[in-house]
Scaffold this motif. Structure first.
Motif, PDB file in Angstrom:
ATOM      1  N   HIS A   1       3.809   5.718  -5.458  1.00  0.00           N
ATOM      2  CA  HIS A   1       3.645   5.825  -7.070  1.00  0.00           C
ATOM      3  C   HIS A   1       2.559   6.670  -7.443  1.00  0.00           C
ATOM      4  O   HIS A   1       2.818   7.604  -8.365  1.00  0.00           O
ATOM      5  N   LYS A   2       1.653   6.819  -6.504  1.00  0.00           N
ATOM      6  CA  LYS A   2       0.321   7.635  -6.985  1.00  0.00           C
ATOM      7  C   LYS A   2       0.853   9.174  -6.769  1.00  0.00           C
ATOM      8  O   LYS A   2       0.720  10.136  -7.414  1.00  0.00           O
ATOM      9  N   LEU A   3       1.777   9.406  -5.569  1.00  0.00           N
ATOM     10  CA  LEU A   3       2.284  10.570  -5.258  1.00  0.00           C
ATOM     11  C   LEU A   3       3.236  11.209  -6.375  1.00  0.00           C
ATOM     12  O   LEU A   3       3.181  12.353  -6.841  1.00  0.00           O
ATOM     13  N   GLU A   4       3.997  10.208  -6.858  1.00  0.00           N
ATOM     14  CA  GLU A   4       4.993  10.470  -7.997  1.00  0.00           C
ATOM     15  C   GLU A   4       4.246  10.909  -9.228  1.00  0.00           C
ATOM     16  O   GLU A   4       4.551  11.983 -10.036  1.00  0.00           O
ATOM     17  N   ASN A   5       3.072  10.275  -9.464  1.00  0.00           N
ATOM     18  CA  ASN A   5       2.222  10.600 -10.673  1.00  0.00           C
ATOM     19  C   ASN A   5       1.494  12.003 -10.582  1.00  0.00           C
ATOM     20  O   ASN A   5       1.561  12.607 -11.572  1.00  0.00           O
ATOM     21  N   LEU A   6       1.113  12.382  -9.252  1.00  0.00           N
ATOM     22  CA  LEU A   6       0.676  13.659  -9.032  1.00  0.00           C
ATOM     23  C   LEU A   6       1.573  14.580  -9.262  1.00  0.00           C
ATOM     24  O   LEU A   6       1.226  15.799  -9.692  1.00  0.00           O
ATOM     25  N   LYS A   7       2.826  14.609  -8.814  1.00  0.00           N
ATOM     26  CA  LYS A   7       3.865  15.361  -8.859  1.00  0.00           C
ATOM     27  C   LYS A   7       4.121  15.751 -10.370  1.00  0.00           C
ATOM     28  O   LYS A   7       4.266  16.889 -11.005  1.00  0.00           O
TER      29      LYS A   7
ATOM     30  N   ASN B   1       0.910  -1.133   0.216  1.00  0.00           N
ATOM     31  CA  ASN B   1       0.126  -0.054  -0.030  1.00  0.00           C
ATOM     32  C   ASN B   1       0.804   1.155  -0.179  1.00  0.00           C
ATOM     33  O   ASN B   1       0.521   2.279  -0.571  1.00  0.00           O
TER      34      ASN B   1
ATOM     35  N   THR C   1       3.891   1.626  -1.110  1.00  0.00           N
ATOM     36  CA  THR C   1       4.477   1.615  -2.491  1.00  0.00           C
ATOM     37  C   THR C   1       3.369   2.391  -3.524  1.00  0.00           C
ATOM     38  O   THR C   1       3.845   3.087  -4.356  1.00  0.00           O
ATOM     39  N   GLU C   2       2.188   1.725  -3.559  1.00  0.00           N
ATOM     40  CA  GLU C   2       1.248   2.271  -4.420  1.00  0.00           C
ATOM     41  C   GLU C   2       0.945   3.685  -4.239  1.00  0.00           C
ATOM     42  O   GLU C   2       0.501   4.581  -4.940  1.00  0.00           O
ATOM     43  N   ILE C   3       1.005   4.172  -2.885  1.00  0.00           N
ATOM     44  CA  ILE C   3       0.663   5.552  -2.664  1.00  0.00           C
ATOM     45  C   ILE C   3       1.900   6.266  -2.973  1.00  0.00           C
ATOM     46  O   ILE C   3       1.401   7.586  -3.417  1.00  0.00           O
TER      47      ILE C   3
END
Length: 234
Positions: free
Chosen positions: A11-17, A5, A7-9
């Motif tokens: 990854h989502k944060l990186e995508n948001l940035k 979880n 790691t997935e969070i």
């Protein structure tokens, strides 16, 4: 499970940035695109105004060229008129000289006959007209000296407007004027156009010998009508 979880969070944060960064870049590009679009539209309006002003300047130039052409036509007409007047003057002077040569011996003969019968001699023509004397007829003939006209009426040359291959800054348009035609060699004489005159009705230039104006159909009169020859008293 918790690591997954996290790691997935992450990854989502990186995508948001990344989305935020690209969105900011997209907005920046969109803003510049609007600026360049507004600049292009503004330059199009300015270019249209410049072209209208250029057309007005060309029309004014053509008006001056036409005015200059009419002045040249008037000069040619006046030269022809002066030449004709001088030819008429020389012809009259020569005829007067011949008549004076006939007059002198005949008057001397008449005066001699009058004296024989006790009459007074007749008045000399010099007494009636002081200028009529032998010296009057010794004057040289007048010949019109044609002034060579080296001023030519140029043909209008439209300016060449060239745009730079790269986008120029706003309000910068390169205007390159066409090179004027080479000046023709000066000549002492040039061919004269047909003699013209102004119509007394419409004031347009027509041929000097035209009996009727081809434009307004009004009868035309010569500027220099021939004078009737005087009949000699026999």
């Amino acid at each position: 499970m918790e690591d997954l979880n996290e790691t997935e969070i992450m990854h989502k944060l990186e995508n948001l940035k990344e989305i935020r960064s690209k969105t900011i870049n997209l907005e920046r590009i969109k803003s510049k695109l609007r600026q360049e679009f507004d600049s292009t539209e503004n330059e199009d309006r300015l270019i249209a105004d410049y072209k209208k002003e250029m057309e007005l300047l060309l029309q004014e130039k053509m008006a001056h060229v036409e005015e200059l052409r009419l002045i040249h036509a008037d000069i040619n007409l006046m030269e022809t008129t002066i030449k004709q007047a001088e030819e008429e003057r020389n012809r009259s002077l020569e005829n007067a000289k011949l008549l004076y040569d006939d007059y002198k011996p005949l008057k001397d003969e008449v005066d001699l006959l009058r004296r024989r019968i006790g009459l007074e001699p007749l008045l000399d023509v010099h007494d009636e007209e002081e200028k009529i004397s032998p010296q009057y007829f010794d004057r040289p003939k007048q010949e019109f000296q044609h002034e060579p006209n080296t001023t030519s009426v140029p043909e209008p040359q439209p300016p060449v407007i060239q745009m730079s291959p790269q986008a120029p800054p706003p309000m910068q348009v390169q205007i390159q004027r066409a090179k004027p035609p080479p000046e023709p060699p000066r000549q002492a004489f040039r061919q004269q156009p047909p003699p013209m005159k102004a119509c007394l009705s419409c004031h347009q230039q027509i041929h000097r010998n035209a009996p009727i104006c081809p434009l307004c159909k009004a009868k035309s009169r010569s500027r220099n009508p021939k004078k009737p020859k005087r009949k000699l008293d026999e």
